[in-house]
Write a protein that holds these residues in place. Sequence first.
Motif, PDB file in Angstrom:
ATOM      1  N   TYR A 106       8.231  38.792 -26.816  1.00 32.81           N
ATOM      2  CA  TYR A 106       7.644  37.668 -27.590  1.00 32.81           C
ATOM      3  C   TYR A 106       7.662  38.393 -28.754  1.00 32.81           C
ATOM      4  CZ  TYR A 106       6.744  35.602 -23.172  1.00 32.81           C
ATOM      5  OH  TYR A 106       6.797  35.185 -21.791  1.00 32.81           O
ATOM      6  N   ARG A 107       7.769  37.349 -29.864  1.00 32.41           N
ATOM      7  CA  ARG A 107       7.367  37.525 -31.276  1.00 32.41           C
ATOM      8  C   ARG A 107       6.122  36.749 -31.716  1.00 32.41           C
ATOM      9  NH1 ARG A 107      11.944  35.973 -35.518  1.00 32.41           N
ATOM     10  NH2 ARG A 107      10.167  36.694 -36.972  1.00 32.41           N
ATOM     11  N   ALA A 108       5.476  37.268 -32.679  1.00 32.17           N
ATOM     12  CA  ALA A 108       4.149  36.678 -33.282  1.00 32.17           C
ATOM     13  C   ALA A 108       3.634  37.215 -34.581  1.00 32.17           C
ATOM     14  CB  ALA A 108       2.953  36.908 -32.180  1.00 32.17           C
ATOM     15  N   GLU A 109       3.082  36.448 -35.233  1.00 30.03           N
ATOM     16  CA  GLU A 109       2.674  36.824 -36.497  1.00 30.03           C
ATOM     17  C   GLU A 109       1.305  37.269 -36.521  1.00 30.03           C
ATOM     18  OE1 GLU A 109       4.988  36.741 -39.208  1.00 30.03           O
ATOM     19  OE2 GLU A 109       6.614  36.378 -37.770  1.00 30.03           O
ATOM     20  N   TYR A 110       0.982  38.379 -37.431  1.00 30.99           N
ATOM     21  CA  TYR A 110      -0.394  38.752 -37.643  1.00 30.99           C
ATOM     22  C   TYR A 110      -0.810  38.325 -39.239  1.00 30.99           C
ATOM     23  CZ  TYR A 110      -4.662  41.376 -38.837  1.00 30.99           C
ATOM     24  OH  TYR A 110      -5.678  41.921 -39.451  1.00 30.99           O
ATOM     25  N   ALA A 111      -1.773  37.592 -39.540  1.00 29.39           N
ATOM     26  CA  ALA A 111      -2.064  37.571 -40.928  1.00 29.39           C
ATOM     27  C   ALA A 111      -3.076  38.616 -41.578  1.00 29.39           C
ATOM     28  CB  ALA A 111      -2.590  36.125 -41.199  1.00 29.39           C
ATOM     29  N   HIS A 112      -2.555  39.303 -42.240  1.00 35.08           N
ATOM     30  CA  HIS A 112      -3.479  40.346 -42.856  1.00 35.08           C
ATOM     31  C   HIS A 112      -4.936  39.873 -43.397  1.00 35.08           C
ATOM     32  CE1 HIS A 112      -0.867  43.917 -42.697  1.00 35.08           C
ATOM     33  NE2 HIS A 112       0.032  42.958 -42.913  1.00 35.08           N
ATOM     34  N   GLY A 113      -5.992  40.484 -42.711  1.00 32.07           N
ATOM     35  CA  GLY A 113      -7.471  40.046 -43.122  1.00 32.07           C
ATOM     36  C   GLY A 113      -8.031  38.889 -42.204  1.00 32.07           C
ATOM     37  N   SER A 114      -7.220  38.585 -41.137  1.00 27.37           N
ATOM     38  CA  SER A 114      -7.755  37.728 -40.037  1.00 27.37           C
ATOM     39  C   SER A 114      -8.500  38.259 -39.028  1.00 27.37           C
ATOM     40  CB  SER A 114      -6.405  37.050 -39.501  1.00 27.37           C
ATOM     41  OG  SER A 114      -5.667  37.643 -38.864  1.00 27.37           O
ATOM     42  N   TRP A 115      -8.587  39.738 -38.946  1.00 24.35           N
ATOM     43  CA  TRP A 115      -9.440  39.912 -37.930  1.00 24.35           C
ATOM     44  C   TRP A 115     -11.020  40.252 -38.352  1.00 24.35           C
ATOM     45  CZ3 TRP A 115      -7.998  45.705 -35.351  1.00 24.35           C
ATOM     46  CH2 TRP A 115      -8.740  45.869 -34.297  1.00 24.35           C
ATOM     47  N   ARG A 116     -11.750  39.591 -37.842  1.00 24.92           N
ATOM     48  CA  ARG A 116     -12.955  39.699 -38.106  1.00 24.92           C
ATOM     49  C   ARG A 116     -13.860  40.521 -37.470  1.00 24.92           C
ATOM     50  NH1 ARG A 116     -13.981  33.186 -36.581  1.00 24.92           N
ATOM     51  NH2 ARG A 116     -13.167  34.015 -34.633  1.00 24.92           N
ATOM     52  N   ASP A 117     -15.044  40.918 -37.933  1.00 33.59           N
ATOM     53  CA  ASP A 117     -15.766  41.878 -37.373  1.00 33.59           C
ATOM     54  C   ASP A 117     -16.610  41.447 -36.087  1.00 33.59           C
ATOM     55  OD1 ASP A 117     -15.499  43.437 -39.814  1.00 33.59           O
ATOM     56  OD2 ASP A 117     -17.488  42.632 -40.581  1.00 33.59           O
ATOM     57  N   THR A 118     -16.339  40.145 -35.850  1.00 34.13           N
ATOM     58  CA  THR A 118     -16.933  39.927 -34.484  1.00 34.13           C
ATOM     59  C   THR A 118     -16.026  39.585 -33.288  1.00 34.13           C
ATOM     60  OG1 THR A 118     -16.699  37.761 -35.146  1.00 34.13           O
ATOM     61  CG2 THR A 118     -18.777  38.440 -35.584  1.00 34.13           C
ATOM     62  N   ASP A 119     -14.570  39.890 -33.541  1.00 35.52           N
ATOM     63  CA  ASP A 119     -13.640  39.731 -32.739  1.00 35.52           C
ATOM     64  C   ASP A 119     -13.471  40.965 -32.275  1.00 35.52           C
ATOM     65  OD1 ASP A 119     -13.347  37.203 -33.277  1.00 35.52           O
ATOM     66  OD2 ASP A 119     -11.687  37.407 -34.713  1.00 35.52           O
ATOM     67  N   ARG A 120     -13.170  41.175 -30.681  1.00 38.59           N
ATOM     68  CA  ARG A 120     -12.791  42.392 -30.248  1.00 38.59           C
ATOM     69  C   ARG A 120     -11.364  42.728 -30.453  1.00 38.59           C
ATOM     70  NH1 ARG A 120     -13.562  44.043 -23.676  1.00 38.59           N
ATOM     71  NH2 ARG A 120     -12.576  45.854 -23.961  1.00 38.59           N
ATOM     72  N   TRP A 121     -10.508  41.866 -30.351  1.00 37.52           N
ATOM     73  CA  TRP A 121      -9.092  41.955 -30.696  1.00 37.52           C
ATOM     74  C   TRP A 121      -8.491  41.062 -31.843  1.00 37.52           C
ATOM     75  CZ3 TRP A 121     -10.550  40.929 -25.536  1.00 37.52           C
ATOM     76  CH2 TRP A 121     -10.533  41.909 -24.753  1.00 37.52           C
ATOM     77  N   PRO A 122      -7.670  41.822 -32.555  1.00 36.69           N
ATOM     78  CA  PRO A 122      -7.205  40.724 -33.822  1.00 36.69           C
ATOM     79  C   PRO A 122      -6.362  39.946 -33.446  1.00 36.69           C
ATOM     80  CG  PRO A 122      -5.718  42.858 -33.516  1.00 36.69           C
ATOM     81  CD  PRO A 122      -6.890  43.045 -32.432  1.00 36.69           C
ATOM     82  N   PRO A 123      -6.377  38.530 -34.035  1.00 34.37           N
ATOM     83  CA  PRO A 123      -5.723  37.223 -33.591  1.00 34.37           C
ATOM     84  C   PRO A 123      -4.101  37.277 -34.124  1.00 34.37           C
ATOM     85  CG  PRO A 123      -6.857  36.825 -35.549  1.00 34.37           C
ATOM     86  CD  PRO A 123      -7.122  38.481 -35.163  1.00 34.37           C
ATOM     87  N   CYS A 124      -3.416  36.935 -33.299  1.00 30.89           N
ATOM     88  CA  CYS A 124      -1.773  36.721 -33.742  1.00 30.89           C
ATOM     89  C   CYS A 124      -1.721  35.079 -33.536  1.00 30.89           C
ATOM     90  CB  CYS A 124      -0.919  37.450 -33.011  1.00 30.89           C
ATOM     91  SG  CYS A 124      -0.699  36.893 -31.196  1.00 30.89           S
ATOM     92  N   MET A 125      -0.693  34.759 -34.144  1.00 34.94           N
ATOM     93  CA  MET A 125      -0.246  33.002 -34.064  1.00 34.94           C
ATOM     94  C   MET A 125       1.449  32.959 -33.994  1.00 34.94           C
ATOM     95  SD  MET A 125      -0.656  32.417 -38.275  1.00 34.94           S
ATOM     96  CE  MET A 125      -2.045  33.548 -38.303  1.00 34.94           C
ATOM     97  N   GLY A 126       1.830  31.650 -33.834  1.00 33.69           N
ATOM     98  CA  GLY A 126       2.978  31.781 -33.806  1.00 33.69           C
ATOM     99  C   GLY A 126       3.757  32.298 -32.559  1.00 33.69           C
TER     100      GLY A 126
END
Length: 682
Positions: A73-93
């Motif tokens: 699969y492919r996905a996009e990660y937006a730089h700066g979207s990983w918040r301190d409260t998140d265990r894992w960085p989010p991806c989209m699309g």
Amino acid sequence: RDRSSRRQQVPRRTIVGTLTRLPGQGDRGGRYMLVPNNRSLPRFMCPPKTGADENAGGGGGGDGAESATKTLYRAEYAHGSWRDTDRWPPCMGVTLLCGTCNVRDETRALLVENGVDHGEFPPSVLKDVEKSVKSGRFFDDGEMGWRPTEEMLRGRRDYRDHRVFTIDPTTAKDLDDALHITPLPDGRVEIGVHIADVSHFIQPNSSVDKEALKRATTVYLVNDVVPMLPRPLCEIACSLNENVERLAFSCVWRMNMDGTLGKKGGKGKRPHKDDIWYGRTVIRSCARLDYATAQNIIDEKVANGEGRADEAYWPKSRQPAGGHTIDEVAADVRLMHKVAMARRKLRFENGALALNGVKLAFQLEEDGETPRLCAPYPIRDSNRLIEEFMLLANYLVAQRLITHANGRALLRNHMPPIEEGMQQVVDVSKESFNFDINTTDSKTLQESLSRLSRECDDELVVQCVTESLVTPMRPAEYIAAGELDETDWQHFALNIPYYTHFTSPIRRYPDVIVHRLLQATLDNDVGEFPLNQKEIHAAANHCNDMRMSAKKAQERSDRVFLSLYLRENPISSVLGVCLGVGEKTFTVFVPSLGLSTRVFLQEHEDEFDMNAFEDDGGKRRIVVRPRTNVVPGMETAAAGRCPEERQWKSLDIQVFTKLEVACTCKMQPPIDVRVKVVGPWI
């Protein structure tokens, strides 16, 4: 509208990997995570609506979660979207990309993952190319050809009667460079480096120019090429093919047989300005040599006055035309070799550094996908011949740009290596081999490696130390001279104060800018150059990024084909050397394959008890003990040994420990080489 604009400006990174259900979510429902192919990245949390049922439909059927692990699969990660409260960085699309563990899908994945999936050239680009080649185009037996018109030749220096030829890899189609050599009455020689005049065909800010800048470099894969320029340019009109007239941008200079550039008898003096000439030319290459043929000539296996060359050493298709004889071309090659080797000796005496690793070459079956043979790519004196003259041409052009284009000069610098990493290699070498490595500069480093080669009977030691030194090296980069201090123009590995890239404009966009800048200095028109200093530096930074992306794609392509080769030709026993020890992994270097890879402790849990720890001296170590007398892979590896050699009780793995390893193919995505420990190297 402003918020939307800001969102679009946030840098994004494409991630390629497999889907796996979030731990503890059960077999149905719940969130999915994206497990990247790139193991240096963390796992990414997929959006709530992402599900294997809707996305893994192309994964081969069966349960959605199972299909998701067999599909990329492919996905996009937006730089700066990983918040301190998140265990894992989010991806989209998150979208289905392709299957895995076959050449076509793995190639598609590596292109997408590294941002070099450029696809076909847009119509506007092809329209520009059509306009640029139309006046010189012709067709012969249905094949497109090209020749310059009289208008194009106006103002160019004519080298068509000179004995100019190319030396390239056997399969090369985009021939950037050609050479000539002429002995002079005063004992010196004239060297001509003639480079494809790509900037003649590409107008600044045109559609093809913008596309070339966007791509920035040609991507060479094992089974394919993603070109920077469309085929009518890169393989026909620009390529310096044999027996046809071609437009070139040339650097011609006089030098001594001992490799120096000053007047004969004036060793160390700078060359006179009349000894170097830059300008646009027209050439007609008389022969298309490859490295193997040129090496046969250097080794005097052919063209020794026999009149007719043995085609086993000099194929008919590569023999000269245009009234030039094989003996004349052979004499030129041998003279070039003599001067180049003198120049090379001089370079290393003056502090140049070479960290040469093993590069694998593949031969494919007729399907273009199945690797038939895999072997180290040979570096011959014929390769070094070309390298020396290209290095010197690039240096001389950089010199011209600095003195005449000032801050706009596009240079290629190489910063010194990371000190901490270098010191680690120094410390380990001292402890393991009682050998001192001086890393003060490139000269002392090369002298240390040369001394190690002389004093050490084990070539493997030199190879492993060299491989270890590669890691802390920084990559060379393109810059605009005015954006950095003069001390930062230096090229560490070459040990010279400045350098640029002039010699490969068909496959590197920075060379196109350099050609344009060089012409502007000759026309005394630098002030009107279409790009200012900051714009050149911005273009240089983009080219740095794309060059690194292309390098990663090429390395991944090599890894895919090596994996597929090992699937059919597994290696049950080969020498490996530990180059680094971590908490859960250690790095193994396999010299015969030029392969460095991480080995995971958990993959050995069924065969070994493995205890990783830090000793009293702060060094990480792993103590390995077999759970049984025989581990998988040991049966074949131990064949022919006496019983005492087949059994071992404990193995202490530290940096530079020699290991017996097995190399096979890991068929789970991402396909890769699997290296497993068999035991100590005996």
